[in-house]
Scaffold this motif. Structure first.
Motif, mmCIF file in Angstrom:
data_model
loop_
_atom_site.group_PDB
_atom_site.id
_atom_site.type_symbol
_atom_site.label_atom_id
_atom_site.label_comp_id
_atom_site.label_asym_id
_atom_site.label_seq_id
_atom_site.Cartn_x
_atom_site.Cartn_y
_atom_site.Cartn_z
ATOM 1 N N MET A 1 0.916 -1.167 0.167
ATOM 2 C CA MET A 1 0.052 0.046 0.050
ATOM 3 C C MET A 1 0.911 1.271 -0.098
ATOM 4 O O MET A 1 0.644 2.150 -0.559
ATOM 5 C CB MET A 1 -1.094 -0.055 1.199
ATOM 6 N N LEU A 2 1.999 1.234 0.560
ATOM 7 C CA LEU A 2 2.955 2.457 0.809
ATOM 8 C C LEU A 2 3.409 2.565 -0.571
ATOM 9 O O LEU A 2 3.395 3.851 -0.980
ATOM 10 C CB LEU A 2 4.233 2.135 1.619
ATOM 11 N N ASP A 3 3.936 1.889 -1.354
ATOM 12 C CA ASP A 3 4.218 2.077 -2.931
ATOM 13 C C ASP A 3 3.216 2.579 -3.487
ATOM 14 O O ASP A 3 3.448 3.646 -4.417
ATOM 15 C CB ASP A 3 4.641 0.756 -3.569
ATOM 16 N N PHE A 4 1.951 2.176 -3.643
ATOM 17 C CA PHE A 4 0.661 2.837 -4.184
ATOM 18 C C PHE A 4 0.670 4.177 -3.818
ATOM 19 O O PHE A 4 0.353 5.177 -4.686
ATOM 20 C CB PHE A 4 -0.399 2.099 -3.807
ATOM 21 N N LEU A 5 0.528 4.386 -2.569
ATOM 22 C CA LEU A 5 0.372 5.912 -2.101
ATOM 23 C C LEU A 5 1.523 6.810 -2.409
ATOM 24 O O LEU A 5 1.148 7.865 -2.782
ATOM 25 C CB LEU A 5 0.300 5.954 -0.534
ATOM 26 N N LEU A 6 2.708 6.231 -2.280
ATOM 27 C CA LEU A 6 3.948 7.128 -2.768
ATOM 28 C C LEU A 6 3.798 7.573 -4.378
ATOM 29 O O LEU A 6 3.965 8.731 -4.553
ATOM 30 C CB LEU A 6 5.157 6.466 -2.279
ATOM 31 N N GLU A 7 3.611 6.367 -5.275
ATOM 32 C CA GLU A 7 3.345 6.815 -6.580
ATOM 33 C C GLU A 7 2.115 7.866 -6.754
ATOM 34 O O GLU A 7 2.183 8.811 -7.706
ATOM 35 C CB GLU A 7 3.022 5.273 -7.258
ATOM 36 N N ALA A 8 1.118 7.540 -6.114
ATOM 37 C CA ALA A 8 -0.106 8.216 -6.277
ATOM 38 C C ALA A 8 0.282 9.819 -6.094
ATOM 39 O O ALA A 8 -0.233 10.834 -6.468
ATOM 40 C CB ALA A 8 -1.231 7.795 -5.486
ATOM 41 N N PHE A 9 1.069 10.094 -4.725
ATOM 42 C CA PHE A 9 1.214 11.176 -4.422
ATOM 43 C C PHE A 9 2.250 11.990 -5.182
ATOM 44 O O PHE A 9 1.903 13.067 -5.753
ATOM 45 C CB PHE A 9 1.966 11.305 -3.028
ATOM 46 N N VAL A 10 3.137 11.318 -5.748
ATOM 47 C CA VAL A 10 4.032 12.152 -6.684
ATOM 48 C C VAL A 10 3.203 12.428 -8.071
ATOM 49 O O VAL A 10 3.692 13.325 -8.396
ATOM 50 C CB VAL A 10 5.303 11.075 -6.887
ATOM 51 N N THR A 11 2.532 11.353 -8.452
ATOM 52 C CA THR A 11 1.838 11.711 -9.761
ATOM 53 C C THR A 11 0.911 12.845 -9.726
ATOM 54 O O THR A 11 0.931 13.603 -10.531
ATOM 55 C CB THR A 11 0.914 10.336 -10.416
ATOM 56 N N LEU A 12 0.056 12.878 -8.788
ATOM 57 C CA LEU A 12 -0.760 13.804 -8.299
ATOM 58 C C LEU A 12 -0.002 15.414 -8.028
ATOM 59 O O LEU A 12 -0.551 16.348 -8.671
ATOM 60 C CB LEU A 12 -1.622 13.491 -7.087
ATOM 61 N N PHE A 13 0.851 15.070 -7.448
ATOM 62 C CA PHE A 13 1.689 16.497 -7.144
ATOM 63 C C PHE A 13 2.200 17.029 -8.293
ATOM 64 O O PHE A 13 2.248 18.358 -8.487
ATOM 65 C CB PHE A 13 2.851 16.158 -6.019
ATOM 66 N N VAL A 14 2.819 16.304 -9.252
ATOM 67 C CA VAL A 14 3.395 16.863 -10.380
ATOM 68 C C VAL A 14 2.381 17.248 -11.399
ATOM 69 O O VAL A 14 2.716 18.300 -11.945
ATOM 70 C CB VAL A 14 4.069 15.514 -11.009
#
Length: 207
Positions: A1-14
């Motif tokens: 789940m942590l990997d999913f959240l990290l990827e989602a945060f980076v994508t959304l932030f960018v």
């Protein structure tokens, strides 16, 4: 789940790019008081948050139901963004005293600016909406899904902080700086808009 959240945060932030929106916020709210700018910032981020959360919840089903593709969203957002860029580049600067500025910044104007183009398509643009729908569809568990909703709120919160800090930045750059930045950002916005449209057309042709 942590990997999913990290990827989602980076994508959304960018895709949202709250830091890059600060100069745009300054240009779009030129002539407003600090209180009016705060009102615009709060309203814009609130609208964008609601839009992204709604798309995270029902976006994929809604688009499928309406027969609308993500590339079509990207093209539409690019066209709207280009209209804004055109106004920023070719707007005519006219001398006006403080009373004129006060009359110009009406409540309707504040609401309009907050909704378009700040909330849509700058904060909750086609890229952010696409990223939201795709990330929501990849959530491995219901807990991860709920945490992703929290990430949307967090990214919008960062955008709000950037907007609230824009006023002291505005005082430092002055009138000449605003004019120069406004024109340059208009050009950058135009290029970004064309890229949105091009990506959308490319995706439609490939698909």
């Amino acid at each position: 789940m942590l990997d999913f959240l990290l990827e989602a945060f980076v994508t959304l932030f960018v895709t949202v790019d709250p830091l890059g929106l600060a100069p745009l916020f300054i240009g779009l709210t030129a002539g407003m008081s600090a209180a009016d700018r705060r009102h615009v910032a709060l309203r814009a981020t609130a609208i964008a948050t609601v839009v992204l959360v709604l798309f995270a919840l029902v976006g994929a089903k809604l688009l499928s139901l309406l027969g609308i593709s993500l590339p079509a969203f990207r093209i539409a957002g690019g066209l709207l963004l280009f209209y804004t860029a055109f106004q920023m580049v070719f707007s005519q600067k006219e001398p006006r005293d403080k009373s004129d500025a006060d009359r110009a910044v009406t409540l309707d104007h504040i609401r309009d600016i907050a909704a378009f183009p700040l909330a849509i398509p700058l904060l909750a643009g086609p890229g952010a909406i696409s990223a939201t729908i795709l990330a929501a569809s990849k959530a491995p568990t219901l807990t991860a899904y709920g945490a992703f909703i929290g990430l949307i709120v967090a990214v919008m919160g960062l955008g709000l902080l950037v907007f609230l800090a824009a006023d002291p930045i505005d005082r430092r750059i002055g009138e000449t700086g605003r004019v120069v930045i406004g024109r340059l950002l208009g050009l950058l916005l135009a290029a970004l808009a064309v890229q949105f449209v091009a990506d959308g057309i490319k995706a439609i042709l490939i698909g």
